[in-house]
Design an enzyme around this catalytic site. Structure first.
Site, short mmCIF file in Angstrom:
data_model
loop_
_atom_site.label_atom_id
_atom_site.label_comp_id
_atom_site.label_asym_id
_atom_site.label_seq_id
_atom_site.Cartn_x
_atom_site.Cartn_y
_atom_site.Cartn_z
N GLY A 167 -0.82 -68.54 24.51
CA GLY A 167 0.15 -67.55 23.60
C GLY A 167 0.38 -67.81 22.10
N GLY A 168 -0.90 -68.54 21.63
CA GLY A 168 -0.82 -68.78 20.32
C GLY A 168 -0.69 -67.62 19.17
N GLY A 202 4.07 -68.81 18.83
CA GLY A 202 2.88 -69.25 18.58
C GLY A 202 2.39 -69.29 17.11
N TYR A 244 11.84 -62.64 35.88
CA TYR A 244 11.39 -63.42 34.70
C TYR A 244 12.11 -64.62 35.06
CZ TYR A 244 11.37 -64.87 29.71
OH TYR A 244 11.29 -65.68 28.56
N LYS A 276 10.51 -68.50 35.51
CA LYS A 276 10.55 -69.66 34.46
C LYS A 276 11.16 -70.81 35.14
CE LYS A 276 9.28 -67.98 30.57
NZ LYS A 276 7.99 -68.62 29.68
N THR A 330 16.90 -70.42 22.87
CA THR A 330 17.76 -69.05 22.84
C THR A 330 17.02 -68.01 22.28
OG1 THR A 330 18.63 -69.87 20.63
CG2 THR A 330 20.02 -70.31 22.51
N HIS A 348 12.51 -57.49 21.78
CA HIS A 348 14.12 -57.85 21.77
C HIS A 348 14.93 -57.20 20.75
CE1 HIS A 348 12.07 -61.23 23.79
NE2 HIS A 348 12.96 -61.56 24.49
N LYS A 360 14.30 -50.31 13.60
CA LYS A 360 15.07 -48.81 13.73
C LYS A 360 15.62 -48.40 12.22
CE LYS A 360 17.42 -49.92 17.94
NZ LYS A 360 18.31 -49.50 18.90
N ARG A 385 25.17 -63.71 21.15
CA ARG A 385 23.98 -64.38 21.04
C ARG A 385 23.62 -65.49 20.31
NH1 ARG A 385 24.02 -61.71 25.02
NH2 ARG A 385 22.40 -60.16 26.02
P1 NAP Z 1 5.16 -62.99 22.42
O1 NAP Z 1 5.33 -62.76 21.03
O2 NAP Z 1 5.09 -61.51 23.40
O3 NAP Z 1 3.62 -63.65 22.80
C1 NAP Z 1 3.24 -63.92 24.03
C2 NAP Z 1 1.74 -64.75 24.00
O4 NAP Z 1 1.26 -64.51 25.30
C3 NAP Z 1 0.64 -63.95 23.19
O5 NAP Z 1 -0.15 -64.76 22.53
C4 NAP Z 1 -0.19 -63.17 24.37
O6 NAP Z 1 -1.55 -62.95 23.83
C5 NAP Z 1 -0.05 -64.16 25.41
N1 NAP Z 1 -0.43 -63.77 26.61
C6 NAP Z 1 0.44 -62.75 27.34
N2 NAP Z 1 -0.02 -62.59 28.57
C7 NAP Z 1 -1.02 -63.46 28.65
C8 NAP Z 1 -2.14 -63.78 29.90
N3 NAP Z 1 -2.13 -63.02 30.73
N4 NAP Z 1 -3.16 -64.49 29.57
C9 NAP Z 1 -3.26 -65.40 28.22
N5 NAP Z 1 -2.18 -65.05 27.42
C10 NAP Z 1 -1.16 -64.13 27.37
O7 NAP Z 1 5.98 -64.13 22.97
P2 NAP Z 1 6.90 -64.98 22.41
O8 NAP Z 1 8.35 -64.49 22.14
O9 NAP Z 1 6.10 -65.76 21.34
O10 NAP Z 1 7.27 -66.37 23.52
C11 NAP Z 1 6.40 -67.26 23.64
C12 NAP Z 1 7.18 -68.13 24.87
O11 NAP Z 1 8.54 -68.23 24.47
C13 NAP Z 1 7.28 -67.03 26.16
O12 NAP Z 1 6.87 -68.32 27.33
C14 NAP Z 1 8.68 -66.92 26.28
O13 NAP Z 1 9.08 -66.88 27.63
C15 NAP Z 1 9.58 -67.89 25.52
N6 NAP Z 1 10.67 -67.68 24.87
C16 NAP Z 1 10.68 -66.34 24.27
C17 NAP Z 1 11.96 -65.92 23.66
C18 NAP Z 1 12.23 -64.81 22.66
O14 NAP Z 1 13.18 -64.50 22.21
N7 NAP Z 1 11.02 -64.29 22.29
C19 NAP Z 1 13.18 -66.60 23.86
C20 NAP Z 1 12.98 -67.73 24.98
C21 NAP Z 1 11.82 -67.97 25.24
P3 NAP Z 1 -1.79 -61.76 22.91
O15 NAP Z 1 -1.47 -61.67 21.68
O16 NAP Z 1 -3.43 -61.81 23.26
O17 NAP Z 1 -1.48 -60.45 23.90
P1 GDP Z 2 18.58 -60.62 26.10
O1 GDP Z 2 19.32 -61.51 24.92
O2 GDP Z 2 17.80 -61.19 27.21
O3 GDP Z 2 19.71 -59.71 26.56
O4 GDP Z 2 17.66 -59.46 25.31
P2 GDP Z 2 17.67 -58.63 23.90
O5 GDP Z 2 17.19 -59.50 22.92
O6 GDP Z 2 16.91 -57.30 24.27
O7 GDP Z 2 18.82 -58.14 23.60
C1 GDP Z 2 19.95 -57.47 24.47
C2 GDP Z 2 21.14 -56.92 23.80
O8 GDP Z 2 20.97 -56.22 22.37
C3 GDP Z 2 21.78 -56.03 24.77
O9 GDP Z 2 23.32 -56.27 24.34
C4 GDP Z 2 21.55 -54.71 24.08
O10 GDP Z 2 22.45 -53.76 24.42
C5 GDP Z 2 21.66 -55.03 22.76
N1 GDP Z 2 20.65 -54.10 21.88
C6 GDP Z 2 21.19 -53.25 20.73
N2 GDP Z 2 20.05 -52.57 20.22
C7 GDP Z 2 18.91 -53.20 20.78
C8 GDP Z 2 17.77 -52.71 20.53
O11 GDP Z 2 17.25 -51.96 19.76
N3 GDP Z 2 16.78 -53.36 21.29
C9 GDP Z 2 17.14 -54.27 22.37
N4 GDP Z 2 16.30 -54.92 22.78
N5 GDP Z 2 18.37 -54.42 22.51
C10 GDP Z 2 19.40 -53.90 21.79
#
Ligand code: NAP
Ligand code: GDP
Length: 318
Positions: free
Chosen positions: A11-12, A17, A140, A144, A168, A183, A191, A212
């Site tokens: 997921g780099g 990444g 999810y 996890k 977080t 997110h 937006k 959050r």
């Molecule tokens: P992201 O931006 O959506 O990136 C996902 C990565 O996973 C991409 O590199 C994607 O590759 C790769 N991937 C997805 N499906 C795959 C598959 N079937 N095989 C190989 N690679 C695959 O996600 P992120 O936000 O960086 O999240 C990274 C980690 O942090 C995840 O485990 C997520 O659950 C965790 N996390 C994220 C958040 C958050 O707020 N974003 C919060 C807590 C935990 P491609 O670029 O090629 O599609």
């Molecule tokens: P969560 O933290 O896992 O619930 O995921 P999100 O990052 O999607 O945050 C969701 C929260 O943000 C909820 O309270 C939504 O109602 C609020 N929210 C407000 N505007 C947006 C938007 O444009 N996108 C998303 N994803 N959430 C929004």
């Protein structure tokens, strides 16, 4: 990690990444570490053969495992089954092939949204399995949670050093700015960008009252590199700003309004889901190990994220 090592980041190419790439190749660069940032184009990790091929090619000594189906509240509400199945396949393949090929350490990624919905606050690392997760993202969440079960089982049965971090809500450059899938912070940034361009109102979804703790992707990257190099436990560690730094969605929206210098009307669409009200996490364990770690101030990091989106609008994921 004194010897020569090869670190595979699954997921780099995603949000986390790419932040690790920036830090590992920049301020934390070490000559004995060779990094490989894999995308899904290097192989679909939900497929066993692809996973084996990637490991045979890269020959990692260490793995940071980020690859996952990821999404905000609204994507989770629609695809609980896919989130469960795809992530469970990916995690089983990555951890099992890591074990079979003698990888010395794996750091995987959980999330604070997987904790029990009905709980006491602040949430800490001992509470991952204490009750059902919020109904919006149970697929999810259960998938996890099983990473923690696998880590303990690989350690008990085979002595593997497989651990996990619990971030977080993450935000920063290279985020997914798609309104349906992404997110909240990237959604708000996108937006406002559109509202500014078209001279239309900016609509926040939900009431704005949920709370959050946001972590900037570069801060998370610094901490994950430290976990890979130094953190000695199998049990997870929450990577979060303090409880006092939790903000409401309304406050987050106001920070984006300010960073984007948006002067138009701000509306709230209360027909849209609020999701989990809060998931306030304790960073006491992190503070025990890293009492002096400094998080980037929220407003500064929001500004940097907005600037990145504006500068990279054509190519950003949206
Ligand atoms: P992201 O931006 O959506 O990136 C996902 C990565 O996973 C991409 O590199 C994607 O590759 C790769 N991937 C997805 N499906 C795959 C598959 N079937 N095989 C190989 N690679 C695959 O996600 P992120 O936000 O960086 O999240 C990274 C980690 O942090 C995840 O485990 C997520 O659950 C965790 N996390 C994220 C958040 C958050 O707020 N974003 C919060 C807590 C935990 P491609 O670029 O090629 O599609
Ligand atoms: P969560 O933290 O896992 O619930 O995921 P999100 O990052 O999607 O945050 C969701 C929260 O943000 C909820 O309270 C939504 O109602 C609020 N929210 C407000 N505007 C947006 C938007 O444009 N996108 C998303 N994803 N959430 C929004």
């Amino acid at each position: 990690m004194g010897d020569q090592c090869v670190i595979l980041v699954t997921g780099g190419t995603g949000l986390v990444g790419q932040a690790i790439k920036t830090i590992a190749e920049g301020e934390e660069n070490r000559p004995n570490e060779q990094w490989y940032f894999a995308s899904s184009k290097d192989g679909d990790l939900s497929v066993r053969e692809d996973t084996e091929k990637l490991f045979a090619k890269v020959k990692p000594t260490h793995v940071i495992h980020l690859a996952a189906m990821v999404g905000g509240l609204f994507r989770n509400l629609k695809y609980n089954l896919d989130f469960y199945r795809i992530n469970t396949l990916i995690n089983d393949n990555v951890l099992n092939v890591s074990y079979k090929t003698g990888v010395k350490k794996v750091v995987s990624c959980l999330s604070t949204c997987i904790f029990p919905d009905k709980t006491t606050y602040p949430i800490d690392e001992t509470m991952v399995h204490n009750g059902p997760p919020h109904d919006s993202n149970f697929g999810y969440s259960y998938s996890k949670r099983m990473i923690d079960v696998l880590n303990r089982a690989y350690n008990k049965q085979h002595g593997c050093q497989f651990t996990s971090v619990v971030p977080t809500n993450v935000y920063g450059a290279h985020d997914n700015f798609n309104l349906e899938d992404g997110h909240v912070l990237p959604g708000l940034i996108h937006k406002i960008y559109t509202a500014k361009k078209n001279n239309t109102p900016f609509t926040v979804w939900g009431t704005g009252s949920p709370r959050r703790q946001f972590i900037y992707s570069l801060d998370l990257a610094r901490l994950m590199i430290w976990v890979l190099r130094e953190y000695p436990e199998i049990d997870p560690i929450i990577l979060s700003v303090g409880e006092e730094d939790e903000v409401s969605i309304k406050e987050a929206a106001e920070a984006v309004v300010e960073a984007m210098d948006f002067k138009g009307e701000v509306k709230y669409d209360t027909t849209k889901s609020d999701g989990q009200f809060k998931k306030t996490a304790s960073n006491a364990k992190l503070r025990k190990y890293r009492p002096d770690f400094k998080f980037t101030p929220f407003k500064q990091a929001v500004k940097e994220s907005c600037d990145w989106f504006v500068a990279n609008y054509e190519t950003a994921r949206k």
